[in-house]
Structure formats: C-alpha cells, structure tokens
Design an enzyme around this catalytic site. Sequence first.
Site, PDB file in Angstrom:
ATOM      1  N   GLN A 196       1.976  -6.027  -3.201  1.00 18.56           N
ATOM      2  CA  GLN A 196       2.422  -6.148  -1.799  1.00 18.56           C
ATOM      3  C   GLN A 196       3.714  -5.327  -1.607  1.00 18.56           C
ATOM      4  OE1 GLN A 196       1.432  -9.467  -3.433  1.00 18.56           O
ATOM      5  NE2 GLN A 196      -0.499  -8.533  -2.871  1.00 18.56           N
ATOM      6  N   LYS A 203       1.828   2.206  -5.064  1.00 22.98           N
ATOM      7  CA  LYS A 203       2.377   1.677  -6.326  1.00 22.98           C
ATOM      8  C   LYS A 203       1.452   1.932  -7.512  1.00 22.98           C
ATOM      9  CE  LYS A 203       2.433  -2.374  -4.348  1.00 22.98           C
ATOM     10  NZ  LYS A 203       2.092  -2.006  -2.967  1.00 22.98           N
ATOM     11  N   GLY A 204       0.127   1.750  -7.284  1.00 28.68           N
ATOM     12  CA  GLY A 204      -0.833   1.914  -8.375  1.00 28.68           C
ATOM     13  C   GLY A 204      -0.741   3.291  -9.003  1.00 28.68           C
ATOM     14  N   GLY A 218       0.224  13.878  -3.161  1.00 29.36           N
ATOM     15  CA  GLY A 218      -1.236  13.834  -3.218  1.00 29.36           C
ATOM     16  C   GLY A 218      -1.639  12.626  -4.044  1.00 29.36           C
ATOM     17  N   GLY A 241      -4.489  -4.212  -3.886  1.00 28.73           N
ATOM     18  CA  GLY A 241      -5.492  -3.185  -4.167  1.00 28.73           C
ATOM     19  C   GLY A 241      -4.711  -1.947  -4.571  1.00 28.73           C
ATOM     20  N   HIS A 242      -4.668  -1.664  -5.847  1.00 23.33           N
ATOM     21  CA  HIS A 242      -3.850  -0.557  -6.361  1.00 23.33           C
ATOM     22  C   HIS A 242      -4.755   0.584  -6.810  1.00 23.33           C
ATOM     23  CE1 HIS A 242      -0.231  -3.439  -7.239  1.00 23.33           C
ATOM     24  NE2 HIS A 242      -0.618  -3.438  -5.987  1.00 23.33           N
ATOM     25  N   ASP A 295       0.807  -1.227   0.000  1.00 18.89           N
ATOM     26  CA  ASP A 295       0.000   0.000   0.000  1.00 18.89           C
ATOM     27  C   ASP A 295       0.839   1.277   0.000  1.00 18.89           C
ATOM     28  OD1 ASP A 295      -2.201  -1.664   0.091  1.00 18.89           O
ATOM     29  OD2 ASP A 295      -2.304  -1.612   2.282  1.00 18.89           O
TER      30      ASP A 295
HETATM   31  P1  GDP Z   1      -0.759   0.378  -3.535  1.00 22.58           P
HETATM   32  O1  GDP Z   1      -1.346  -0.910  -3.074  1.00 22.58           O
HETATM   33  O2  GDP Z   1       0.719   0.451  -3.278  1.00 22.58           O
HETATM   34  O3  GDP Z   1      -1.090   0.701  -4.955  1.00 22.58           O
HETATM   35  O4  GDP Z   1      -1.406   1.506  -2.616  1.00 22.58           O
HETATM   36  P2  GDP Z   1      -2.983   1.643  -2.232  1.00 22.58           P
HETATM   37  O5  GDP Z   1      -3.719   2.095  -3.423  1.00 22.58           O
HETATM   38  O6  GDP Z   1      -3.437   0.420  -1.544  1.00 22.58           O
HETATM   39  O7  GDP Z   1      -2.900   2.759  -1.103  1.00 22.58           O
HETATM   40  C1  GDP Z   1      -2.348   3.994  -1.346  1.00 22.58           C
HETATM   41  C2  GDP Z   1      -3.404   5.057  -1.008  1.00 22.58           C
HETATM   42  O8  GDP Z   1      -2.775   6.316  -0.911  1.00 22.58           O
HETATM   43  C3  GDP Z   1      -4.451   5.223  -2.087  1.00 22.58           C
HETATM   44  O9  GDP Z   1      -5.648   5.621  -1.480  1.00 22.58           O
HETATM   45  C4  GDP Z   1      -3.903   6.350  -2.965  1.00 22.58           C
HETATM   46  O10 GDP Z   1      -4.915   7.067  -3.637  1.00 22.58           O
HETATM   47  C5  GDP Z   1      -3.247   7.194  -1.926  1.00 22.58           C
HETATM   48  N1  GDP Z   1      -2.047   7.944  -2.371  1.00 22.58           N
HETATM   49  C6  GDP Z   1      -1.071   7.557  -3.219  1.00 22.58           C
HETATM   50  N2  GDP Z   1      -0.085   8.484  -3.267  1.00 22.58           N
HETATM   51  C7  GDP Z   1      -0.459   9.478  -2.434  1.00 22.58           C
HETATM   52  C8  GDP Z   1       0.148  10.710  -2.027  1.00 22.58           C
HETATM   53  O11 GDP Z   1       1.249  11.070  -2.429  1.00 22.58           O
HETATM   54  N3  GDP Z   1      -0.545  11.467  -1.120  1.00 22.58           N
HETATM   55  C9  GDP Z   1      -1.767  11.087  -0.614  1.00 22.58           C
HETATM   56  N4  GDP Z   1      -2.361  11.885   0.265  1.00 22.58           N
HETATM   57  N5  GDP Z   1      -2.353   9.938  -0.980  1.00 22.58           N
HETATM   58  C10 GDP Z   1      -1.709   9.134  -1.860  1.00 22.58           C
HETATM   59  P1  IMO Z   2      -0.900  -4.150  -2.269  1.00 18.49           P
HETATM   60  O1  IMO Z   2      -0.447  -4.706  -3.601  1.00 18.49           O
HETATM   61  C1  IMO Z   2      -0.969  -4.556   2.054  1.00 18.49           C
HETATM   62  C2  IMO Z   2      -1.035  -8.624   3.670  1.00 18.49           C
HETATM   63  C3  IMO Z   2      -2.287  -9.071   4.374  1.00 18.49           C
HETATM   64  C4  IMO Z   2      -1.702 -10.076   5.354  1.00 18.49           C
HETATM   65  C5  IMO Z   2      -0.589 -10.729   4.555  1.00 18.49           C
HETATM   66  C6  IMO Z   2      -0.977 -12.025   3.874  1.00 18.49           C
HETATM   67  O2  IMO Z   2      -2.188  -3.439  -2.332  1.00 18.49           O
HETATM   68  O3  IMO Z   2       0.201  -3.377  -1.638  1.00 18.49           O
HETATM   69  P2  IMO Z   2      -2.546 -12.711   1.843  1.00 18.49           P
HETATM   70  O4  IMO Z   2      -3.892 -12.224   1.423  1.00 18.49           O
HETATM   71  O5  IMO Z   2      -1.476 -12.457   0.845  1.00 18.49           O
HETATM   72  O6  IMO Z   2      -2.567 -14.121   2.336  1.00 18.49           O
HETATM   73  O7  IMO Z   2      -2.178 -11.825   3.150  1.00 18.49           O
HETATM   74  O8  IMO Z   2      -0.211  -9.782   3.566  1.00 18.49           O
HETATM   75  N1  IMO Z   2      -1.249  -8.115   2.293  1.00 18.49           N
HETATM   76  C7  IMO Z   2      -1.179  -6.833   1.952  1.00 18.49           C
HETATM   77  N2  IMO Z   2      -0.993  -5.732   2.711  1.00 18.49           N
HETATM   78  N3  IMO Z   2      -1.069  -4.446   0.712  1.00 18.49           N
HETATM   79  C8  IMO Z   2      -1.222  -5.535  -0.065  1.00 18.49           C
HETATM   80  O9  IMO Z   2      -1.202  -5.467  -1.394  1.00 18.49           O
HETATM   81  C9  IMO Z   2      -1.327  -6.796   0.556  1.00 18.49           C
HETATM   82  N4  IMO Z   2      -1.509  -8.057   0.109  1.00 18.49           N
HETATM   83  C10 IMO Z   2      -1.446  -8.852   1.178  1.00 18.49           C
HETATM   84  O10 IMO Z   2      -2.930  -8.008   5.020  1.00 18.49           O
HETATM   85  O11 IMO Z   2      -1.110  -9.395   6.428  1.00 18.49           O
HETATM   86 MG    MG Z   3      -2.895  -1.584  -1.835  1.00 13.37          MG
END
Ligand code: GDP
Ligand code: IMO
Ligand code: MG
Length: 420
Positions: free
Chosen positions: A221, A15-16, A411, A39-40, A12
């Site tokens: 991840q 990356k997305g 942002g 979840g990207h 999280d």
């Molecule tokens: P990912 O799994 O690495 O793609 O990240 P996620 O999408 O799960 O979580 C990142 C969250 O932070 C999302 O809600 C994005 O919209 C948000 N986000 C990404 N970059 C920034 C940033 O620079 N600032 C803020 N405030 N939010 C961000």
């Molecule tokens: P993105 O790509 C954050 C965590 C789960 C749990 C552990 C194992 O959005 O960054 P699993 O479902 O793989 O058996 O879970 O890994 N986990 C993540 N945490 N971002 C993710 O993906 C994750 N994918 C799995 O919360 O602790």
């Molecule tokens: Mg994510």
Amino acid sequence: MVDVILGLQWGDEGKGKIVDYFAPNYDVVARFQGGPNAGHTLYVNDTKVVLHQIPSGIFHQNTINLIGGGVVLDPVTLKKECDKVASFGIDVKKNLFISQRTNLIVPTHRALDKASETAKGLDKIGSTLKGIGPAYMDKTGRNALRVGDLLDKSFITNYIKLRLKHQRLLDNFHFDEDIAAWEEEFFEAIEFLRSLNFVNAEYFINGHISNGKKILAEGAQGSMLDIDFGTFPFVTSSSTITAGVCTGLGVAPQKIKEVMGVSKAYCTRVGSGPFPTELFDETGEELRKLGSEFGATTGRPRRCGWIDLVALKYACMINGVTQIVMTKADVLDTFEELKVCSAYNINGKEVQEVPFQMSKLTIDPVYKAFPGWKTDTSVISEKENVPDTVNNYVSFINQYVGAPVKYVSNGPGRNQIITL
Ligand code: GDP
Ligand code: IMO
Ligand code: MG
C-alpha cells in the site's frame, strides 16, 4: 542493518519493481504488513508477474524471503502464488519463510469485508475485498488464528469458534452467500501451508542482523493509506509506514538505516476517498492510458492526477525518508506542460499541511507549472543523458519535500532505472 522500501502515495507506486531491482544487494527481503490487497508487479525475463503475498525478492536465488508477523496471510492466495513462482524454477521450500505470528485470513473474513462494504453503500471504502479489515480487526480484537497455531491440535476447534463468531456478524448483515467452496479451497491451502517453513521471525531476522546480513523491508500500500496517518477512514488497516517495520518484523528503530520512499512522477489512487489533485479531464484520461493505470489486484481503473507535494512532504516526514525513487517518469514523456501541487487552498486560505480530515473539506490544489520533457526518456540509462527539464522537475521536488530523488524509474522493465 535494515533498509526499507515503501510507498509514499496511495499505493501502486511501483514498489514491486523497485524491490526486485534492489533485492540482489540484500540477504533477506521481508514483507512487514498488508496482505493480498497488495499487487506488486515485476518482470522476470520479460514475463510480467504480480505478487500479492510473497515478497518481491523471490526471484533472486541468493535472497531469503520472509513474510513477517505484521502481514495478514490468505493461504489460498499464497498457494496459487507459490505455484506461479515454482513455474519459474523457484523453490519456495528453500527460500521462503513465514513468521509464526502472521495472522491468517479465513474465508469468513472475505465474506465480512464484502458484507461491510455493501452495508456502507455510497460511503464504501472501495476495499479490495480480500478480507484485510476483518482480519486485522480479529488481530486487535485478540481473536485471530495465526500461522503458528497450525502446529497446535486445537486449530480446528479454534477455527470453528471463530467461524461461529463471524457467522453471527454475517447474520446481522443479512449476508447469506454460500461460502462452502471458499472453505474447501481454504483447507486445501492450509495443508499446503503446513509444508512451508515457519520461523520465530523476530529471532530469525535479528539473528541475521547480528551476523552482519542486509535486510530489505518491503512495504505494501502507501503512506496515505496508513491506518493512523492516511486519509482515514479511506485507508487500509495496517501500518504502512516505517514504524510498521518495527512492529511487523520485530526490529528496533535504530536498526533501520535507509528509508527509500517510492513515488510516481504523478499520482494515482484506487478506491474511494480524498485525492486533491485528481483530474477528471482529458489529461487524467491520458495519464491512465499512458501509465496503464488499472489495478494489479482488482483490475479497477485507477484515478489519476498531478503529483501532490503537500502529501509527499508529509509522507517523507512521517517515514523519515532518506531517498526517493521517482517512478513512471516516462509516462510524462509526451506532455507539453506538467503541474505539481505546492499548496492546498482550503476556504480561501493557502496551507502546506495535510489537514485532519481531508474527506470533509473542499481542497483546491495550488499548482506550479513546469515544461514537459518531450523526450523518450525510457531509453535513457545514464545520468548525463537526463534532460534539464527532468532535472528541474526533480530539483523542485527535492527542495520542497526535503529529501533527494536518488533514482528515476523510466519504464516497467527490471533495469529501466537511472541513478541520479
Ligand atoms: P506496486 O503495488 O507499488 O508494486 O505497483 P503496481 O505493480 O501495482 O503498479 C505499478 C505499475 O507500473 C506496474 O504495472 C509496473 O509494471 C509499472 N511500472 C513500474 N515502474 C514503472 C516505470 O518507471 N514506468 C512505467 N511505464 N511503468 C512502471
Ligand atoms: P499495493 O501494495 C493501491 C486501497 C483499496 C481501498 C483501500 C482499502 O499494490 O500498493 P483494503 O483492501 O485494504 O481494505 O482496501 O486501500 N488499497 C490499495 N490501493 N495499492 C494497494 O496495494 C492497495 N491495497 C489497498 O483500493 O481504497
Ligand atoms: Mg499495486
């Protein structure tokens, strides 16, 4: 030539958004591991989209997207996601390709995930319950069904065999939920999946490389969730690091050029397991609130804390990171003081290495404090306007981890990024 974007923390990191930002510079964006546990999040014309299976380059019409063989694929999630991207006018039949080697997640994988987590009780991993662990177990156990098998007449027979094997395991767990509805949607989704483009992905990708095309490998991840190098057993089941690009896509190591590691300016984790810099106080609550730190896949509140440079340096080492993208700098805008963890105190001894089994140790983080920037950084677009306080924070990170922060994301918006 292949560049990589992957997470350096516990997932999280943003990356997305970063993949979506860089995708127009590439001919192919390829996911190399993980599955619908990812979840990207990215923004398309100010509309928020969360992708789980489809690479984050899908909204760029001139970029081909590939689901690599290292991925585990849930057809049900994929179908829903294809419908979603189609509503933005994207034709997945034109620019989405799937490796024949991609392993399928079947409904009983999800059931097994749930049964296994329930049986673990307080020791649970905190899995997303998407069937990831059981699907990768069937891969290494050499039982899995793969996308290419859909072209084979014996697919159903092999599905039934696998289901029977899973049923015996489920019986051992005393799991008796009815999954008939899951199976029904699975078979509907399988029919849809058959209509998509399957490829011999290793030839597909190496052919593109030979033709001078640019490939971007998208990680899911984060490095601290890697099956080998993460905080085992509180990890996911795939190779989330640069090495996973080679095994997940079939590209040779010397084809990999830039490794862009994504790290938040602070740190989060969702699920169980060690997190030395976790904050249980108001500051942690503030980070969660200001950063909207709730899981993009499960909606769970993310655990929050200060940036952990011991873990970050380790992640840079095992990935060969050549540049860092520091995200969510704007979330720190209002803090008086910021802290970075520069060592771990374990049994009275200061160390700067990630120990063998963090989960069995009491780790007290050693912090260095920095003044907060107390500026609205979300409106900055030029390097010249970045406050000294941000530059000082970044310089310390560069020096500590031995890789430069080249970009600061300020942002969630597509273009909220500053090149340093
Ligand atoms: P990912 O799994 O690495 O793609 O990240 P996620 O999408 O799960 O979580 C990142 C969250 O932070 C999302 O809600 C994005 O919209 C948000 N986000 C990404 N970059 C920034 C940033 O620079 N600032 C803020 N405030 N939010 C961000
Ligand atoms: P993105 O790509 C954050 C965590 C789960 C749990 C552990 C194992 O959005 O960054 P699993 O479902 O793989 O058996 O879970 O890994 N986990 C993540 N945490 N971002 C993710 O993906 C994750 N994918 C799995 O919360 O602790
Ligand atoms: Mg994510």
